[in-house]
Enzyme design. Structure first.
Site, PDB file in Angstrom:
ATOM      1  N   HIS A  89       0.885  -1.136   0.032  1.00 15.55           N
ATOM      2  CA  HIS A  89       0.105  -0.011  -0.130  1.00 15.55           C
ATOM      3  C   HIS A  89       0.985   1.151  -0.096  1.00 15.55           C
ATOM      4  O   HIS A  89       1.843   1.187   0.638  1.00 15.55           O
ATOM      5  CB  HIS A  89      -0.913   0.144   1.264  1.00 15.55           C
ATOM      6  CG  HIS A  89      -2.061   0.799   0.883  1.00 15.55           C
ATOM      7  ND1 HIS A  89      -1.950   2.291   1.058  1.00 15.55           N
ATOM      8  CD2 HIS A  89      -3.407   0.446   0.790  1.00 15.55           C
ATOM      9  CE1 HIS A  89      -3.343   2.699   0.825  1.00 15.55           C
ATOM     10  NE2 HIS A  89      -4.026   1.763   0.671  1.00 15.55           N
TER      11      HIS A  89
ATOM     12  N   ASP B 285      -7.810  -5.357   0.807  1.00 14.54           N
ATOM     13  CA  ASP B 285      -8.247  -6.401  -0.243  1.00 14.54           C
ATOM     14  C   ASP B 285      -7.874  -7.757   0.105  1.00 14.54           C
ATOM     15  O   ASP B 285      -8.414  -8.752  -0.726  1.00 14.54           O
ATOM     16  CB  ASP B 285      -7.678  -5.867  -1.543  1.00 14.54           C
ATOM     17  CG  ASP B 285      -8.543  -4.856  -2.191  1.00 14.54           C
ATOM     18  OD1 ASP B 285      -9.926  -4.546  -1.774  1.00 14.54           O
ATOM     19  OD2 ASP B 285      -7.958  -4.105  -3.004  1.00 14.54           O
TER      20      ASP B 285
HETATM   21  N1  ACO Z   1       3.988  -7.737  -4.219  1.00 22.69           N
HETATM   22  C1  ACO Z   1       5.446  -7.710  -4.327  1.00 22.69           C
HETATM   23  N2  ACO Z   1       6.089  -6.777  -4.310  1.00 22.69           N
HETATM   24  C2  ACO Z   1       5.155  -5.472  -4.089  1.00 22.69           C
HETATM   25  C3  ACO Z   1       4.019  -5.383  -3.927  1.00 22.69           C
HETATM   26  C4  ACO Z   1       3.306  -6.726  -3.903  1.00 22.69           C
HETATM   27  N3  ACO Z   1       2.012  -6.602  -3.776  1.00 22.69           N
HETATM   28  N4  ACO Z   1       3.695  -4.268  -3.715  1.00 22.69           N
HETATM   29  C5  ACO Z   1       4.601  -3.292  -3.767  1.00 22.69           C
HETATM   30  N5  ACO Z   1       5.970  -4.199  -3.906  1.00 22.69           N
HETATM   31  C6  ACO Z   1       7.180  -3.671  -4.084  1.00 22.69           C
HETATM   32  C7  ACO Z   1       7.605  -3.327  -5.748  1.00 22.69           C
HETATM   33  O1  ACO Z   1       7.820  -4.544  -6.410  1.00 22.69           O
HETATM   34  C8  ACO Z   1       8.689  -2.396  -5.280  1.00 22.69           C
HETATM   35  O2  ACO Z   1       9.796  -3.036  -5.209  1.00 22.69           O
HETATM   36  P1  ACO Z   1      11.194  -2.459  -6.058  1.00 22.69           P
HETATM   37  O3  ACO Z   1      11.254  -1.062  -5.216  1.00 22.69           O
HETATM   38  O4  ACO Z   1      12.006  -3.265  -5.335  1.00 22.69           O
HETATM   39  O5  ACO Z   1      10.956  -2.266  -7.459  1.00 22.69           O
HETATM   40  C9  ACO Z   1       8.054  -1.712  -4.336  1.00 22.69           C
HETATM   41  O6  ACO Z   1       7.551  -2.585  -3.596  1.00 22.69           O
HETATM   42  C10 ACO Z   1       7.285  -0.525  -4.420  1.00 22.69           C
HETATM   43  O7  ACO Z   1       6.092  -0.780  -5.330  1.00 22.69           O
HETATM   44  P2  ACO Z   1       5.385  -0.089  -6.010  1.00 22.69           P
HETATM   45  O8  ACO Z   1       4.584  -0.654  -6.939  1.00 22.69           O
HETATM   46  O9  ACO Z   1       6.098   1.263  -6.435  1.00 22.69           O
HETATM   47  O10 ACO Z   1       4.433   0.599  -4.784  1.00 22.69           O
HETATM   48  P3  ACO Z   1       3.407   1.672  -4.988  1.00 22.69           P
HETATM   49  O11 ACO Z   1       2.985   2.473  -3.900  1.00 22.69           O
HETATM   50  O12 ACO Z   1       3.235   2.384  -6.397  1.00 22.69           O
HETATM   51  O13 ACO Z   1       1.956   0.685  -5.196  1.00 22.69           O
HETATM   52  C11 ACO Z   1       0.158  -0.739  -4.792  1.00 22.69           C
HETATM   53  C12 ACO Z   1       1.102   0.356  -4.406  1.00 22.69           C
HETATM   54  C13 ACO Z   1      -0.323  -0.470  -6.446  1.00 22.69           C
HETATM   55  C14 ACO Z   1      -1.026  -1.108  -3.994  1.00 22.69           C
HETATM   56  C15 ACO Z   1       1.117  -2.027  -4.959  1.00 22.69           C
HETATM   57  O14 ACO Z   1       1.596  -2.535  -3.909  1.00 22.69           O
HETATM   58  C16 ACO Z   1       0.517  -3.334  -5.694  1.00 22.69           C
HETATM   59  O15 ACO Z   1       0.335  -3.068  -6.844  1.00 22.69           O
HETATM   60  N6  ACO Z   1      -0.371  -4.166  -4.729  1.00 22.69           N
HETATM   61  C17 ACO Z   1      -0.965  -5.274  -5.324  1.00 22.69           C
HETATM   62  C18 ACO Z   1      -2.342  -4.904  -5.929  1.00 22.69           C
HETATM   63  C19 ACO Z   1      -3.191  -4.490  -4.484  1.00 22.69           C
HETATM   64  O16 ACO Z   1      -3.146  -5.311  -3.663  1.00 22.69           O
HETATM   65  N7  ACO Z   1      -3.980  -3.197  -4.762  1.00 22.69           N
HETATM   66  C20 ACO Z   1      -4.853  -3.026  -3.914  1.00 22.69           C
HETATM   67  C21 ACO Z   1      -4.391  -1.710  -2.964  1.00 22.69           C
HETATM   68  S1  ACO Z   1      -5.558  -1.282  -1.703  1.00 22.69           S
HETATM   69  C22 ACO Z   1      -6.562  -0.543  -2.427  1.00 22.69           C
HETATM   70  O17 ACO Z   1      -6.397  -0.113  -3.496  1.00 22.69           O
HETATM   71  C23 ACO Z   1      -8.015  -0.732  -2.045  1.00 22.69           C
END
Ligand code: ACO
Length: 381
Positions: free
Chosen positions: A258, A312
């Site tokens: 998140h 979620d």
């Molecule tokens: N699984 C594995 N690695 C992850 C995850 C995950 N779920 N989420 C983030 N990371 C890692 C990324 O790979 C990245 O690693 P790196 O720096 O080594 O490349 C780092 O953490 C940062 O990730 P970002 O995608 O840049 O983080 P951001 O803040 O942009 O994204 C998000 C947040 C979109 C929620 C992301 O965590 C994600 O895609 N999660 C999975 C989808 C999800 O569950 N969405 C629901 C969110 S809650 C809601 O909207 C109601």
């Protein structure tokens, strides 16, 4: 100013609606901790709080509940419109279209009239659940059923969806899930709502744009994918192997991570408890064991990066125990989040300036026009 992709950490507005402390795992609506609201409030009371800023008095709450109850029904034209949508379409697309269509029925752009604002709030809160339930029955080839005036908000939605009056525990848990999803500061869909609101368009367009934004798998759509992922893992002892492969292949674990939280999302913990209540009463769900194992295995692997279960991760397991089909998980999220969107709509109107950010241009400098006949024929080259 340097570019911040995804506007991470960039304030774009002031707001007094929701306060998140992502290091402590704390979430408050209008100053009230989410744990207290989820234990004591109802969804409609929380909606009132979010939108009008204060907890309602007894009289205000009963007026609000009564008005919402009176506006639950849909015009036959909206029902007919829903019948024209393809049954194979995603219910979020049906909801986005029907939310926008409400703007055709109720006079537009009187957004400086408090009565119009109040009525729009009532209509959207009242009719969105009815539209979600109606499309569900229509796509099964049935006629939508009318709301039941003797049932409170959440019981009535489950009744319209399943055609059965829910037992009190299911209705209570569902109502509390709605509280937990009702608001979360400037997430993508709420930002979308505020951008749309800033043009002074009508609230139905505001909500429709937010619904479209919520639909994506990185936002509200993630809980559908969580169930698919848990089913793919299949058994608790395969969770570690799944995680290792996903991390190696740079795949996101759905329901984890998140932008705001560096610890477990407080809503995930509350939902997990609700899930356990439901499983104890109605029988366990094998996928819950897989989910718990995945969470445990992820502590060492993702915890150091601040990646923990988000809202979620457990919500889908609860919804399916309540008999809600998987592709309705996100529409159910919208039923709840409309409260937050409308709170932000009002707040935006209170101190409006149209959103118009800048960009860093990376395209061509000025080029010289070439007449069509003088351009190289790329196809023949
Ligand atoms: N699984 C594995 N690695 C992850 C995850 C995950 N779920 N989420 C983030 N990371 C890692 C990324 O790979 C990245 O690693 P790196 O720096 O080594 O490349 C780092 O953490 C940062 O990730 P970002 O995608 O840049 O983080 P951001 O803040 O942009 O994204 C998000 C947040 C979109 C929620 C992301 O965590 C994600 O895609 N999660 C999975 C989808 C999800 O569950 N969405 C629901 C969110 S809650 C809601 O909207 C109601």
């Amino acid at each position: 100013m340097p570019l911040r992709p995804g506007l991470e950490g960039v304030p774009v507005t002031q707001s007094s609606i929701c306060d998140i402390d992502g290091n402590q795992g704390s979430l408050k609506y209008r100053g009230y901790p989410i744990t207290e609201l989820a234990s004591n409030s109802s969804f409609l009371e929380t909606t009132f709080l979010l939108i009008w800023g204060e907890l309602p008095s007894k009289q205000e709450l009963s007026d609000f509940e009564r008005e919402v109850q009176m506006h639950r029904r849909l015009s036959f034209r909206v029902r007919d419109m829903l019948k024209c949508f393809p049954e194979s379409g995603h219910p979020m697309d049906a909801l986005q279209s029907s939310a926008a269509a409400l703007g055709l029925f109720y006079s537009r752009r009187a957004i400086d009239d408090p009565k119009y604002i109040y009525n729009a709030v009532i209509r959207l809160v009242a009719k969105i659940p009815t539209m979600v339930a109606a499309f569900q029955l229509i796509r099964k080839g049935q006629d939508p059923i009318q709301p039941r005036d003797d049932l409170p908000y959440s019981s009535n939605f489950l009744y319209m969806l399943t055609e059965q009056e829910p037992d009190p525990l299911s209705a209570k848990v569902f109502d509390r899930c709605l509280i937990l999803h009702a608001e979360h500061s400037l997430n993508a869909s709420t930002f979308s709502a505020r951008v749309t609101a800033s043009t002074l368009t009508d609230p139905y367009a505001v909500v429709a744009s937010a619904v479209g934004t919520l639909a994506g798998p990185l936002h509200g759509g993630a809980n559908e994918d969580v169930i698919a992922m848990l089913e793919e893992i299949g058994t608790p002892h395969k969770a570690g192997e799944y995680l290792d492969n996903a991390i190696k292949n740079k795949q996101k674990i759905m329901g984890f991570g998140h932008r705001e939280y560096r610890v477990k999302d407080p809503r995930a913990s509350i939902l997990q408890n609700f899930g356990e209540e439901l499983f104890a009463r109605f029988g366990k769900d094998e996928m819950y064991e897989v989910a718990k194992s995945l969470e445990e295995e992820a502590i060492d692997r993702l915890g150091p990066k601040g990646i923990y279960p988000n809202v979620d991760f457990y919500s889908g397991l609860i919804y399916r125990k309540l008999g809600i089909p998987r592709d309705l998980f996100t529409p159910v999220f919208a039923i709840s989040r409309v409260a937050g969107w409308l709170a932000h709509w009002r707040e935006q109107l209170g101190a409006n300036r149209i959103f118009r950010p800048s960009q860093i241009y990376t395209g061509m400098k000025t080029r010289t026009w070439t007449a069509l006949e003088e351009r190289p024929n790329n196809k023949d080259e």
